[in-house]
Design an enzyme around this catalytic site. Structure first.
Site, PDB file in Angstrom:
ATOM      1  N   VAL A  83       0.844  -1.197   0.000  1.00  0.00           N
ATOM      2  CA  VAL A  83       0.000   0.000   0.000  1.00  0.00           C
ATOM      3  C   VAL A  83       0.880   1.248   0.000  1.00  0.00           C
ATOM      4  O   VAL A  83       1.728   1.419   0.875  1.00  0.00           O
ATOM      5  CB  VAL A  83      -0.944   0.001   1.217  1.00  0.00           C
ATOM      6  CG1 VAL A  83      -1.767   1.296   1.248  1.00  0.00           C
ATOM      7  CG2 VAL A  83      -1.859  -1.218   1.176  1.00  0.00           C
ATOM      8  N   LYS A  84       0.674   2.098  -0.989  1.00  0.00           N
ATOM      9  CA  LYS A  84       1.411   3.366  -1.068  1.00  0.00           C
ATOM     10  C   LYS A  84       0.652   4.453  -0.314  1.00  0.00           C
ATOM     11  O   LYS A  84      -0.528   4.694  -0.572  1.00  0.00           O
ATOM     12  CB  LYS A  84       1.584   3.808  -2.537  1.00  0.00           C
ATOM     13  CG  LYS A  84       2.712   3.128  -3.260  1.00  0.00           C
ATOM     14  CD  LYS A  84       2.794   3.598  -4.707  1.00  0.00           C
ATOM     15  CE  LYS A  84       3.445   4.952  -4.820  1.00  0.00           C
ATOM     16  NZ  LYS A  84       3.669   5.326  -6.242  1.00  0.00           N
TER      17      LYS A  84
END
Length: 215
Positions: A83-84
């Site tokens: 997850v960015k």
């Protein structure tokens, strides 16, 4: 060994790079997905089917509570999803919460060693300094990588340096020399890494000489 990620949502580029045997992962963002003109869900499913490695998918909100909610949804898509999350105070809250739950986080939009320190302490698995954008502003982007690498060597943090916003092959060489863990780059830069004028000259000579050999 430095790992090579492709910074794209173009499936043809990913498929071609994967066929070379050098692709370790993919990073995406809303801008890259928008360029494809395709549905987000279709693009992501294609990438997940092609790449057996970390695939960074970005949250699209700026509030911690919503980042956490989106991050959980993204992480459920596949075991390879990272997850960015943007480097902000709200982002740090989300990084702490999600990393505590076992979600791997790539902290994006990092432009200083201070930001990298905070992201690593909050629990990020990757920090992504944007060196090209710093170069564009007249700063030496690679200096930030130099500082982060030196700092991270002093501590036992489970956090990797993912060099982003790469503009040319020299950025890759410099990042690798400094000990960065990962470079993420556009397909055109990856293609340039394969090329050299003397390789072309040598190949042409070999082919021409082979034609002269009695068969």
């Amino acid at each position: 060994m430095v790992k090579i990620f492709l910074d794209t949502a173009n499936i043809d580029e990913i498929r071609e790079a994967a066929s070379w045997g050098v692709l370790d992962g993919v990073t995406t963002n809303p801008t890259l997905v928008a360029k494809t003109g395709r549905k987000w869900s279709e693009v992501i499913q294609d990438i997940l089917a092609l790449v057996d490695g970390p695939i960074s998918l970005e949250v699209t909100t700026t509030q911690a509570e919503e980042m956490i909610k989106q991050g959980r949804q993204l992480a459920k898509l596949h075991k390879n999803v990272v997850v960015k999350i943007q480097m902000t105070t709200e982002g740090l809250k989300a990084i702490k919460a999600l990393s505590t739950e076992g979600v791997r986080i790539n902290t994006t939009l990092i432009f200083s060693a201070n930001q990298a320190i905070l992201a690593a302490k909050a629990g990020a698995k990757y920090v992504s300094p944007f060196i090209g954008r710093l170069d564009d502003m007249g700063q030496e982007g690679m200096q930030v990588i130099r500082e982060i690498a030196e700092i991270f060597r002093n501590y036992d943090w489970d956090c990797e340096i993912l060099v982003a916003s790469i503009r040319h092959p020299l950025h890759v060489i410099e990042a690798a020399k400094l000990g960065a863990d990962i470079v993420t780059l556009p397909f055109d830069v990856l293609k340039k890494m394969t090329q050299h004028a003397l390789t072309d000259v040598g190949l042409k000579r070999f082919v021409d000489d082979w034609q002269k050999v009695p068969k």
